[in-house]
Design a protein around this motif. Structure first.
Motif, PDB file in Angstrom:
ATOM      1  N   LEU A 144       7.599  -8.469 -27.113  1.00 53.98           N
ATOM      2  CA  LEU A 144       6.591  -9.188 -27.892  1.00 53.98           C
ATOM      3  C   LEU A 144       6.939 -10.679 -28.083  1.00 53.98           C
ATOM      4  N   THR A 147       5.680 -12.372 -31.201  1.00 54.59           N
ATOM      5  CA  THR A 147       6.402 -12.281 -32.473  1.00 54.59           C
ATOM      6  C   THR A 147       7.451 -13.395 -32.580  1.00 54.59           C
ATOM      7  N   ASN A 221      10.262  -1.019 -35.308  1.00 51.60           N
ATOM      8  CA  ASN A 221       9.942   0.406 -35.491  1.00 51.60           C
ATOM      9  C   ASN A 221      10.618   0.942 -36.763  1.00 51.60           C
ATOM     10  N   SER A 248       2.375  -0.795 -36.562  1.00 47.92           N
ATOM     11  CA  SER A 248       1.108  -1.502 -36.807  1.00 47.92           C
ATOM     12  C   SER A 248      -0.040  -0.562 -37.150  1.00 47.92           C
ATOM     13  N   SER A 269      -6.744  -1.408 -29.854  1.00 46.32           N
ATOM     14  CA  SER A 269      -5.760  -2.487 -29.752  1.00 46.32           C
ATOM     15  C   SER A 269      -4.541  -2.217 -30.629  1.00 46.32           C
ATOM     16  N   GLN A 270      -4.709  -1.479 -31.705  1.00 47.33           N
ATOM     17  CA  GLN A 270      -3.539  -1.158 -32.532  1.00 47.33           C
ATOM     18  C   GLN A 270      -2.958   0.196 -32.174  1.00 47.33           C
ATOM     19  N   GLU A 272      -2.433   1.241 -29.361  1.00 44.96           N
ATOM     20  CA  GLU A 272      -1.526   1.140 -28.212  1.00 44.96           C
ATOM     21  C   GLU A 272      -0.133   0.644 -28.605  1.00 44.96           C
ATOM     22  N   HIS A 273       0.041   0.210 -29.874  1.00 45.85           N
ATOM     23  CA  HIS A 273       1.352  -0.328 -30.275  1.00 45.85           C
ATOM     24  C   HIS A 273       2.456   0.712 -30.207  1.00 45.85           C
ATOM     25  N   SER A 277       1.586   4.494 -34.840  1.00 43.73           N
ATOM     26  CA  SER A 277       0.574   3.585 -35.408  1.00 43.73           C
ATOM     27  C   SER A 277      -0.613   4.413 -35.892  1.00 43.73           C
ATOM     28  N   SER A 370      -6.994  -9.169 -32.069  1.00 44.16           N
ATOM     29  CA  SER A 370      -6.120  -9.776 -31.058  1.00 44.16           C
ATOM     30  C   SER A 370      -6.006 -11.295 -31.258  1.00 44.16           C
ATOM     31  N   ASP A 373      -3.380 -11.787 -33.611  1.00 44.09           N
ATOM     32  CA  ASP A 373      -2.106 -11.338 -33.048  1.00 44.09           C
ATOM     33  C   ASP A 373      -1.446 -12.431 -32.231  1.00 44.09           C
TER      34      ASP A 373
END
Ligand code: NAD
Length: 445
Positions: A144, A147, A221, A248, A269-270, A272-273, A277, A370, A373
């Motif tokens: 990421l 981040t 995590n 997330s 979209s969340q 898939e984190h 989630s 997104s 994000d």
């Protein structure tokens, strides 16, 4: 709570109207918070090992969990050349950097607050950056770099003197070029090639090659989040954390004006984190037919995702709640306190004032999560698990602290001295009282 699953539905469905308070409360529990005792039993020995054996333990744990055999756990960023990125990637990072920088720079207020509370008593508050900070950039199931921007930019804007960044290495022992590029851009001095609880322990306690920091920021995590919670309670670590930012989550409040394909895309979209989630759809007066369209969009879009397996597992722990008004929707949303709240309804902006608990809010049909994000400018490191009830997301102030000061003149002491002496006497703290009386010539030694 009673759940109704229509055939082919991906999200289980519950009805607000028939749920009692306890059932609503149960719905607010997150799938990730399963067994904290078990989690702590895994995380604690990892942390003790790094604390006791330093770099040696860090290298062993990185080999065990990230399958990377390293000779040193640390990269000195200034000693590495700026990586060459493809132009479109570099341009995208630069655009995101500019917007995030603008929004976080605007949060910087260095002006001291000065208030004369009583004649001759001047109190003031002064902002200072936190000197040494450690940023955690997740890299388990997805690397990421975004981040790194979200943590590195506010630390840079706040003026932290030493910024280090930890992220799990790739199996060949390298770090992603995008993270390296961003590390250089935001002024990170060292990259710690480690992930999980061991990375948090290394930055909290320090090792032979990892400098000890004063504050840890960043999501991760359940192992990372537990490690952050443990070090913040360990006085020998003497470190603070930003917040518990775990797996997330997203809540989408949608009415009939919302495009079903947009709603499904945002939920996915969340999802898939990671498998832990959770995504929640709050359906405001949607007919069964409209809900079916959203469910089939979820299915159709999920099929085409490379992370379909992860997505389907997190969707199996997610749900849709049917409500009959926006006030019911916001009542549940404030109770759930989502990390991300999308309001995809008519006049979405009008409802912002009614949002009490959420990490970040996305208003209207085009404000996809997104955007926040990556590049709109707001921070994506946000409180999960319902902690949005009492924590804010990362901001420039996460990397600052305040010092207060006071200057009391002789006249000021005359104004507040008697009250101070009286309160000290109530608490039977004579030395406190004496410190006032001696100045006022009321006692002599
Ligand atoms: P991660 O970097 O957080 O974790 C990877 C590390 O976990 C590994 O290096 C390993 O050390 C450790 N680990 C894995 N399995 C382990 C085990 N069985 N025992 C002990 N340690 C183990 O990466 P991730 O796993 O991909 O998780 C990233 C998380 O960050 C996701 O849950 C995502 O939703 C979340 N996230 C949250 C936010 C937010 O603002 N809240 C933002 C971005 C990402």
């Amino acid at each position: 709570p009673p759940a109704v699953n229509t055939c082919n539905s991906i999200l289980k469905s519950v009805d607000f109207q028939i749920l009692g308070e306890n059932e609503l409360q149960d719905l607010c529990k997150r799938p990730a918070v399963v067994d904290t005792v078990k989690l702590e039993a895994i995380v604690r020995p990892i942390m003790t090992s790094v604390r006791t054996n330093g770099d040696k333990a860090l290298l062993e744990l990185t080999e065990k969990f990230d399958k990377a055999k390293l000779s040193s756990p640390v990269i000195d960023v200034s000693a590495v050349d700026e990586p060459v990125l493809e132009k479109d990637i570099r341009d995208a990072i630069d655009l995101a950097y500019d917007n995030i920088y603008k929004f976080h720079k605007a949060q910087l207020n260095l002006e001291p607050l000065v208030v004369e509370t009583c004649k001759g008593v001047v109190c003031s508050r002064h902002v200072r950056s936190i000197e040494r900070v450690g940023l955690y950039v997740p890299g388990g199931s997805a690397v990421l770099p975004s981040t790194a921007l979200m943590l590195g930019i506010p630390a840079q804007v706040a003026g932290c003197q030493e910024v280090i960044l930890a992220t799990p290495p790739k199996q060949d022992g390298s770090v992603s070029l995008e993270i390296l590029y961003i590390a250089k851009k935001v002024g990170v001095s060292k990259i710690v090639l480690a992930g999980g609880a061991q990375a948090i322990a290394a930055m909290a306690y320090g090792t032979e090659s990892v400098p000890k920091v004063d504050k840890l920021c960043g999501p991760g995590n359940s192992f990372v989040t537990m490690a952050k919670m443990l070090v913040q309670n360990d006085s020998t670590a003497s470190v603070s954390i930003d917040m518990p930012a775990g797996p997330s989550e997203i809540m989408v409040i949608a009415d009939e004006s919302a495009d079903a394909s947009f709603v499904a895309a945002d939920l996915l979209s969340q999802a898939e984190h990671g498998t832990d989630s959770q995504v929640v759809l709050v359906a405001v007066n949607l007919s069964d037919k409209q809900l079916d369209i959203i469910q089939s969009q979820l299915d159709a879009q999920a099929k085409r995702l490379p992370r379909e397996k992860i997505v389907r597992e997190s969707l199996s722990k997610s749900f849709v709640i049917k409500v009959s008004s926006m006030s019911q929707a916001l009542y549940f949303s404030n109770k759930y306190a989502p990390e991300h709240l999308l309001i995809n309804t008519q006049n979405a902006e009008d409802y912002l004032k009614d949002v009490q608990n959420a990490g970040s809010v996305f208003l209207g049909p085009y404000s996809s999560e997104s955007c926040g994000d990556y590049a709109s400018g707001t921070n994506h490191t946000l409180p999960t698990y319902g902690y949005a009830r009492m924590y804010s997301g990362v901001s420039t102030s996460s990397f600052q602290k305040h010092i207060t000061a006071q200057c009391v003149s002789k006249e000021g002491l005359a104004n507040i001295g008697p009250a101070v002496a009286t309160l000290a006497a109530v608490e039977k703290l004579d030395a406190h009282r004496n410190a006032i009386l001696i100045r006022q010539g009321q006692i002599d030694y």
